[in-house]
Design an enzyme around this catalytic site. Structure first.
Site, short mmCIF file in Angstrom:
data_model
loop_
_atom_site.label_atom_id
_atom_site.label_comp_id
_atom_site.label_asym_id
_atom_site.label_seq_id
_atom_site.Cartn_x
_atom_site.Cartn_y
_atom_site.Cartn_z
CE LYS A 55 -1.93 3.07 1.58
NZ LYS A 55 -1.62 4.42 1.27
CD GLU A 69 11.70 3.58 10.52
OE1 GLU A 69 11.74 4.77 10.75
OE2 GLU A 69 12.07 3.26 9.14
CB CYS A 120 12.10 8.57 10.12
SG CYS A 120 12.77 7.19 9.21
CD GLU A 163 9.32 12.23 13.00
OE1 GLU A 163 8.01 11.78 13.26
OE2 GLU A 163 10.04 11.84 12.46
P1 ADP Z 1 3.19 9.98 7.60
O1 ADP Z 1 2.91 10.96 8.66
O2 ADP Z 1 4.55 9.65 7.47
O3 ADP Z 1 2.27 10.33 6.28
P2 ADP Z 1 1.23 7.91 8.27
O4 ADP Z 1 1.39 6.94 9.14
O5 ADP Z 1 0.23 8.92 7.88
O6 ADP Z 1 2.61 8.69 8.30
O7 ADP Z 1 1.40 7.24 6.71
C1 ADP Z 1 2.26 6.21 6.29
C2 ADP Z 1 1.71 5.03 5.55
O8 ADP Z 1 0.37 4.70 6.44
C3 ADP Z 1 0.83 5.73 4.21
O9 ADP Z 1 0.87 4.72 3.28
C4 ADP Z 1 -0.62 5.80 4.69
O10 ADP Z 1 -1.62 5.55 3.61
C5 ADP Z 1 -0.76 4.62 5.67
N1 ADP Z 1 -1.87 4.70 6.68
C6 ADP Z 1 -2.31 5.91 7.19
N2 ADP Z 1 -3.61 5.51 7.98
C7 ADP Z 1 -3.50 4.07 7.90
C8 ADP Z 1 -4.44 3.34 8.28
N3 ADP Z 1 -5.43 3.62 9.41
N4 ADP Z 1 -4.49 2.05 8.19
C9 ADP Z 1 -3.58 1.56 7.23
N5 ADP Z 1 -2.55 2.20 6.62
C10 ADP Z 1 -2.57 3.64 6.80
#
Ligand code: ADP
Length: 490
Positions: A181, A256, A289, A386
């Site tokens: 994803k 991570e 990160c 962060e």
């Molecule tokens: P960042 O702040 O680095 O964007 P996120 O944690 O929001 O970090 O996103 C990292 C990944 O997690 C992205 O691919 C995002 O689409 C996915 N993501 C965000 N929310 C969810 C969720 N509830 N379930 C699964 N994947 C998610």
């Protein structure tokens, strides 16, 4: 539904999913704009439960044959996959830069070779996994690394190709099939990854890509009961949500996450190298990160060191990430820009002193000046949370105990950097700092065999070398009583 693609930096990129060896479209789409210049990069398929379920099903179907190949059987196609990444290196680098604003030269010379290595290194490491036996008085323990099943790989936008292949390599080498994803703010290179895997001869269903928004496609994926593993890189808050889904189905999860890593500079360090490395924390606009964002300087050298860092920071040219002279590109998205400026404005309001930067750069809408704050207290938001932007804080310490206490004084424990001229002292400080990785007199050197991950809220689990296989495999012990067989062979 017709398949859709876009020409991005002159490269044809599919904007659809890749499921079961075919492009699959969705009527729902999400917009993707370049942070470099705001240009429209096309409307990407927004998957949900339907697409996530299809992809897990395709991966489950492909699993038995891929697993049965064994590490030796998988090696040739994975080698071709790695070669394909190198062959398409220019395309990957150009698309990644336009999609997420990271530096083109870094993508070309470091990210692409590393992505290829992520695939070939683990494919080769897997060959030796089954050799492990533990001798006991009564039995021989034959340790087997069996493929686990379908792994969901969820990655963030700051380095999609590098961070995705870091998971794809060991997951496939272990004999798993995967569903990726990609991040919705930079989804394009994962689409190229699917093409390259296919051209290398990876069987249909072994590698699948479901595009979409995290809360929809990602959520549907991690809640699919057919998963054997979830590997996630992203924010701590998202990990807490995904972790709950993993807990409901007892699915192994590795994560991570964020960091607020200390960068400690001792008085006897090579101050020129240290200053250069501090300024290097602004690269990719600080959207890294592992960045050492809290600069902790031994008080006796503060004034002299500050001038060196000031000079080095002034050389961190803000600009278009496609230009070779640029060191600091744009922030990824208007929402993220607002988040970074919010941190900066609140820090100013709380009384922190701006040593340099502190505002939008005149290069463009999403470009932020390299920024340094002094006068911060340990508990201030700017020293605790962060920011994920080109924003550093400056603090001093008078003895090692104080340096260690400040270093360990956040909820995070991802990484740390230390510049020090004395080996014993360096090892004493490095051992006391809570972190998954601690660099001494260097930064960002990552050996694929070395353990990598975060402590505290920076993550759970370690990947790298055998640690990756400890996660991606079902490890089994076949304990055989010595001398218990009447015969050998058929
Ligand atoms: P960042 O702040 O680095 O964007 P996120 O944690 O929001 O970090 O996103 C990292 C990944 O997690 C992205 O691919 C995002 O689409 C996915 N993501 C965000 N929310 C969810 C969720 N509830 N379930 C699964 N994947 C998610």
């Amino acid at each position: 539904m017709a398949s859709t693609s876009a020409s991005v930096a002159g490269v044809e990129v599919s904007l659809d999913h890749w499921i079961g060896g075919k492009r699959v479209s969705s009527s729902d789409r999400f917009d993707n704009a370049s942070p470099v210049d705001g240009s429209d990069l096309g409307a990407v398929a927004a998957g949900g439960k339907r697409e996530a379920d299809m992809a897990v099903e395709a991966a489950r179907e492909a699993f038995p044959a891929w697993a049965a190949l064994g590490a030796e059987g998988r090696l040739p196609v994975l080698r071709k996959f790695a070669e394909g990444l190198l062959a398409r290196g220019k395309d990957i680098a150009a698309v990644e830069t336009l999609d997420n604003g990271s530096l083109l030269t870094g993508n070309m010379h470091r990210m692409v070779p590393r992505a290829a290595q992520n695939i070939s290194f683990f494919a080769e490491w897997a060959l030796g996994l089954q050799d492990h036996a533990i001798d006991h008085a009564e039995v021989v323990n034959n340790v087997r690394y069996d493929p686990a099943g379908v792994a969901a790989l969820i990655t963030p936008w700051n380095a999609p190709m590098m961070l995705t292949t870091w998971k794809v390599g060991p997951a496939l080498a272990a004999g798993n099939t995967i569903v990726i994803k990609p991040p919705e703010w930079a989804p394009l290179t994962c689409s190229l990854l699917a093409d390259i895997a296919h051209e290398a001869g990876l069987p249909a269903g072994v590698l699948n890509v479901v595009q979409g928004i995290g809360e929809d496609a990602g959520d549907a994926l991690v809640n699919n009961p057919g998963l054997a593993r979830i590997s996630f890189t992203g924010s701590t808050d998202t990990a807490k949500i995904i972790g709950q889904a993993a807990a409901r189905s007892i699915t192994g999860m590795s994560s991570e996450l964020g960091g607020k890593s200390p960068f400690i500079v001792c008085a006897d360090a090579d101050l020129d190298a240290a200053a250069q490395t501090v300024a290097g924390q602004y690269i990719n606009a600080g959207q890294v990160c592992l960045a050492g964002t809290r600069i902790l300087v031994e008080a006796s050298i503060e004034a002299a060191f500050l001038e060196k860092v000031r000079a080095a920071a002034a050389r961190m040219t803000v600009g278009d990430p496609r230009e070779a002279a640029t060191r600091v590109g744009p922030l990824i998205h208007p929402e993220h820009f607002a988040r970074v400026s919010g941190f900066v404005e609140r820090a100013k309001a709380a009384g922190a002193e701006v040593l340099w930067g502190g505002a939008r750069s005149d290069v463009g809408a999403l470009y932020f000046q390299p920024t340094m704050f002094a006068g911060v207290r340990a508990q201030d938001e700017i020293a605790q949370k962060e920011v994920f932007g080109p924003v550093l804080t400056w603090q001093t310490f008078t003895d090692d105990g104080e340096a260690i206490a400040i270093a360990n004084g956040t909820e995070y424990g991802l990484a740390g950097t230390l510049f020090c001229g004395n080996e014993e002292r360096a090892m004493r400080i490095a051992s006391a700092v809570v972190a998954g990785t601690l660099w001494v007199n260097c930064f960002f050197v990552r050996d694929l065999a070395a353990p990598f991950g975060g402590s505290r809220t920076s993550g759970v689990g370690r990947e790298g070398g055998t640690h990756s296989f400890d996660f991606y495999c079902d490890i089994k012990n076949i304990a055989v009583r010595k001398g218990s067989f009447a015969s050998k062979g058929n």
